[in-house]
Design a protein around this motif. Structure first.
Motif, PDB file in Angstrom:
ATOM      1  N   UNK A  82       0.826  -1.212   0.000  1.00 36.11           N
ATOM      2  CA  UNK A  82       0.000   0.000   0.000  1.00 36.11           C
ATOM      3  C   UNK A  82       0.858   1.261   0.000  1.00 36.11           C
ATOM      4  N   UNK A  85       2.220   1.871  -3.364  1.00 38.21           N
ATOM      5  CA  UNK A  85       1.186   2.417  -4.257  1.00 38.21           C
ATOM      6  C   UNK A  85       1.048   3.929  -4.061  1.00 38.21           C
ATOM      7  N   UNK A  89       2.476   6.791  -6.646  1.00 39.16           N
ATOM      8  CA  UNK A  89       1.616   7.778  -7.312  1.00 39.16           C
ATOM      9  C   UNK A  89       2.069   9.199  -7.011  1.00 39.16           C
ATOM     10  N   UNK A 219       3.427  -0.921  -6.717  1.00 42.97           N
ATOM     11  CA  UNK A 219       2.544  -1.824  -5.969  1.00 42.97           C
ATOM     12  C   UNK A 219       2.700  -3.254  -6.470  1.00 42.97           C
TER      13      UNK A 219
END
Lengths: 462, 460
Positions: A82, A85, A89, A219
């Motif tokens: 997580x 991820x 981003x 991820x």
């Protein structure tokens, strides 16, 4: 039972991956890696205050999970996948992150978040973290070369997303201590999860782009590596044999590129940094304007007109679009008015409504010239300022600052990082971050970086 | 806004509108009945798969991750976040080859879609009807997607229709349960296009772990993950199926965009999906159908049989000819059925039986005959079984349409009998019966989380 036949490139690559954390790197590689680690972490921190990064941290915050790794710029601690991820981003929430020209990927944005997340999960040393990052660049960039960058991109597939997945997976797998057999399985899991199409050029808000370039690859890489580390097995050689990955995705294949120059050439040495946190085609133009302003102190009122001559590739994207950080005319107006350009000023959308800036921006024109392009200097750009008193001040930029032929100094990298993070982490923490990365060999556990990179979790975008 | 950003093609417009309306749309009674069979069959595959190596590995993996308590991991007491539950349940559902399959779309839809729909429905607190409609939608989107890619051309490139179709199906089901409106559905389809992956090298996976990951686990995980992202506000490209650098340009030499919406609302892909009567590889279904018929009709036991010849297509023979895994090894399974007078999930998956002298003795009499005269089609994996008896009879049975395929569908009783065989030993007989009853009357379930206690093991 298991086929013992492993192709030469796959064997060489997997054995290299398994040993990467124990292998000493040349001093220039270590130095360059520090620059890219700092630059990417700064990109991730600044990206948490932009829409893609903000969306990601909000989403990940809701998933919960074991406290393994931090989401930078927040106080969220969650699972490694997580965190990768969200940080992935954020690192490509805009265009400030690094890029590798010949493999056509943005390696740092996918690889550094994956390495950091797994590094925090296991509490690895700074040296191991740095070596894993260097390995990530080596595997990620080679993977798209093996797919044939041009043929692959021409087929509307995203080199960024595919290369990022292999790079992130390799870095994560090395930190988890995968041996050569497991590394081959990891490569197969990465192949099963590598994805992405080029329609991101049509993404107006940069959110899907952030997901494709780095969020999903980081991820997926962490997911694949942790799944294999927990005992999942797979195909022994996904790059060769019946129904292999390279055949599946590219009309032209170069399997030998997977292992070409491993250990002697480090792909991170071929990766560009950006001096300015703005779109690529604007870098050379800002370099040119800054040079003119350094040699000739000029005020906005001195400017009659500015002409920017540049190669056609990319000019359409930067010619007065809605987003400030990719709008050449607006950024020129800001730099002329402020005397410099910062991350904050480049991203401040409210200033696009400033009448003084708008009047100044209208005096800036772009001329696309095919003849400026040459393979040796793909971004040659000529900035010509004509003053109200009739002077004509011109500057040609052949090599963008931060690109390989015109590298940024350590001080410039640090100054950029401070500019990107100080507003969020505070000046003291910004200094501590720079110091920690410059002396990363002395960091016993990269978990130490967590508190340095943390800040109050933003509820809404500032 | 760049020019053309909001240009939306007719296929995308229609598909996204259909997806957004799916939970409010009544389905024909036959479709509802068929969907119950596939939900039950896939739940049974998850439960039985939770005790096979891929499923055990998946549980062990997600157990270490923690997460907000949103959805259950079947066959365990673990409740975790929806994407992780979908990952583990997906891997378990395709831990072997007992799960359903769609021949024309070349997808194992249930194993990716049902876990994703279950996890998303639990998170959203959906009712049974919403869950069922979301599953039906998942089949409709996932299977149409690979048809639009052109299944044959796509597979020839070594890309995995299973991974691609599974991802879109899982995402569509989850997106519907999260209440996405048409514009968000369009963005979701773009996120799914960005996440769809898979390479057919998984046919070389000797342990079925990477296969479970590609076919189902990863697909279900990313479907739920991206649907959750879009539901929480992530935006994207408005039409990933047309325009510059679109999905079909990237992946299909010969796309059929019209297939994305062909018969939407009238033709339901779940009706064309096959349920396996036997919990073994696809190519072994017809041989076991034929063999079961002969054993029963002529009342044969192992002692009566001197030789068995199994004719299947040369392509199928390549996959199942003395394969590594017990449940896709045709020689072993034929011998096992003869030796035991039948097969169960447990006996098919018990690798120790491969060395059982009783089975080995029969196996020596089994011959595989690659037969090019049989049609080479995934729609009809035919077989002929010829038995020579010790008393000199020569008996043969050809299976044209495998039991459970659309041409020869399994009855409700057969589906429940299989589910009972797969789940009884793990959930216990009482809980298994209650689960079966609940799925067969799923319209009356007010909150899908009611399934949770029924999917836990009898003894943890």
């Amino acid at each position: 039972m298991r086929s013992p036949k492993i192709s030469r490139p796959t064997r060489a690559l997997s054995e290299y991956m398994a040993m990467a954390l124990r292998r000493r790197l040349p001093a220039p590689v270590v130095e360059k890696a520090k620059h890219h680690i700092l630059d990417t972490l700064a990109a991730a921190v600044s990206g948490t205050r932009l829409l893609p990064g903000h969306q990601a941290l909000r989403y990940v915050g809701g998933l919960g999970g074991v406290r393994e790794a931090g989401v930078v710029g927040t106080r969220i601690v969650t699972t490694a996948a997580n965190a990768a991820l969200a940080n992935g981003m954020a690192a490509h929430a805009d265009e400030t992150d690094d890029s590798h020209f010949s493999s056509h990927i943005h390696p740092g944005a996918a690889i550094v978040p994956a390495a950091l997340a797994v590094g925090e999960k296991i509490g690895c040393s700074g040296t191991a973290f740095l070596r894993a990052v260097v390995l990530g660049y080596d595997v990620g960039c080679r993977s798209t070369k093996a797919l044939d960058v041009h043929a692959f991109s021409a087929a509307a597939r995203s080199t960024h997303s595919f290369g990022g997945t292999f790079g992130a997976g390799a870095a994560a797998g090395a930190l988890l201590g995968l041996d050569a057999v497991q590394s081959r399985h990891l490569l197969s899991y990465c192949a099963q999860t590598a994805s992405g199409v080029g329609c991101t050029v049509r993404d107006t808000e940069h959110v899907e782009k952030a997901f494709v370039f780095s969020g999903r690859p980081a991820h997926s890489g962490v997911l694949a590596a942790t799944v294999v580390a927990s005992g999942f097995t797979g195909v022994d050689d996904v790059f060769d044999g019946d129904r292999n990955f390279l055949q599946a995705y590219s009309p032209k294949q170069h399997p030998e590129a997977l292992a070409d120059g491993l250990g002697t050439y480090h792909e991170i040495m071929g990766t560009n940094l950006k001096k300015w946190s703005v779109g690529s085609p604007i870098q050379a133009a800002l370099d040119g304007l800054q040079a003119v302003m350094t040699d000739h102190p000029i005020k906005p009122s001195d400017v009659r007109s500015i002409q920017v001559r540049m190669p056609p590739r990319g000019t359409r994207v930067v010619d007065n679009p809605a987003m400030p950080d990719i709008n050449l005319q607006h950024l020129f107006a800001v730099m002329l008015t402020d005397g410099t350009l910062t991350f904050a000023s480049a991203h401040d959308a409210s200033r696009m409504r400033d009448p003084k800036l708008r009047s100044l921006a209208r005096r800036v024109g772009i001329v696309a010239e095919e003849k400026l392009y040459a393979p040796a200097h793909p971004r040659r750009t000529i900035v010509t300022v004509t003053t109200v008193d009739g002077r004509v001040l011109s500057r040609t930029t052949d090599f963008v600052r931060g690109a390989l032929k015109n590298p940024m100094s350590r001080d410039e990298v640090a100054a950029k990082a401070r500019d990107l993070v100080a507003g969020i982490l505070g000046k003291r923490q910004a200094d501590r971050l720079v110091e920690a990365i410059w002396t990363i060999e002395k960091v016993n556990s990269v978990r130490r970086l967590r508190s340095i990179l943390a800040a109050a979790t933003p509820r809404r975008l500032s | 806004m760049t020019k053309g950003a909001s240009a939306i093609g007719p296929e995308m417009r229609k598909l996204s509108a259909y997806m957004a309306g799916a939970l409010g749309r009544r389905l024909p009674a036959t479709v509802v009945e068929k969907a119950k069979h596939h939900i039950l069959d896939t739940l049974a595959a998850m439960v039985s798969g939770s005790r096979l190596r891929p499923g055990k590995g998946a549980l062990k993996y997600v157990m270490t991750l923690g997460g907000t308590r949103e959805a259950c991991v079947v066959g365990s007491t673990l409740v975790t976040n929806a994407p992780n539950a979908a990952l583990a349940n997906g891997i378990a559902a395709h831990a072997d080859e007992t799960d359903d399959s769609h021949a024309a779309a070349f997808v194992h839809p249930g194993s990716a879609i049902v876990p994703a729909a279950l996890a998303a429905a639990e998170k959203a607190g959906a009712d049974g009807q919403g869950f069922l409609r979301a599953v039906v939608l998942g089949y409709d989107v996932g299977c149409r997607l690979t048809r639009a890619l052109d299944v044959k051309a796509f597979s020839r490139t070594s890309r995995s229709t299973h991974g691609f179709g599974g991802t879109f199906g899982a995402g569509a089901a989850a997106g519907a349960l999260f209440g996405l409106k048409a514009p968000s559905m369009r963005h979701l389809l773009s996120y799914l296009a960005q996440s769809a992956a898979g390479c057919r090298a998984q046919t070389r996976d000797p342990d079925h772990m990477e296969k479970g990951y590609d076919f189902a686990g990863r697909s279900a995980h990313l479907g739920v993950l991206t649907a959750g992202m879009v539901a929480s506000g992530f935006t994207g490209v408005d039409d990933v199926f047309t325009g510059r650098n679109n999905f079909f340009e990237a992946y299909s030499p010969d796309p059929h965009l019209d297939a994305l919406i062909d018969g939407l609302g009238r033709r339901f892909e779940i009706v064309e999906t096959a349920i396996k009567k036997w919990s073994v590889g696809s190519s072994i279904q017809a041989p076991l159908d034929s063999l079961a018929y002969l054993l029963e009709t002529y009342d044969l036991t192992a002692d009566d049989i001197s030789e068995v010849n199994v004719h299947i297509t040369p392509g199928s023979a390549k996959t199942v000819d003395n394969a590594d895994l017990a449940d896709i090894n045709v020689h072993h399974l034929v011998a096992l059925m003869i030796a035991d007078g039948g097969v169960t999930f447990a006996s098919c998956h018990d690798w120790r039986r491969v060395r059982d002298p009783k089975v080995k003795a029969v196996r020596k009499r089994v011959r595989l005959v690659p037969d090019p005269s049989l049609p080479d089609s995934r729609d009809a994996r035919q077989a002929i079984v010829l038995i020579a008896t010790r008393d000199g009879r020569r008996l043969s049975r050809r299976t044209d349409a495998v039991r459970g395929t659309p041409a020869n569908p399994a009855s409700r009783a057969e589906v429940t009998a299989k589910a009972r065989d797969l789940m009884g030993g793990i959930l216990g007989a009482r809980r298994t019966d209650r689960l079966i009853d609940t799925v067969l009357s799923i319209e009356t379930v007010g909150d899908i989380r009611r399934l949770r206690p029924l999917l836990r093991p009898a003894t943890p």
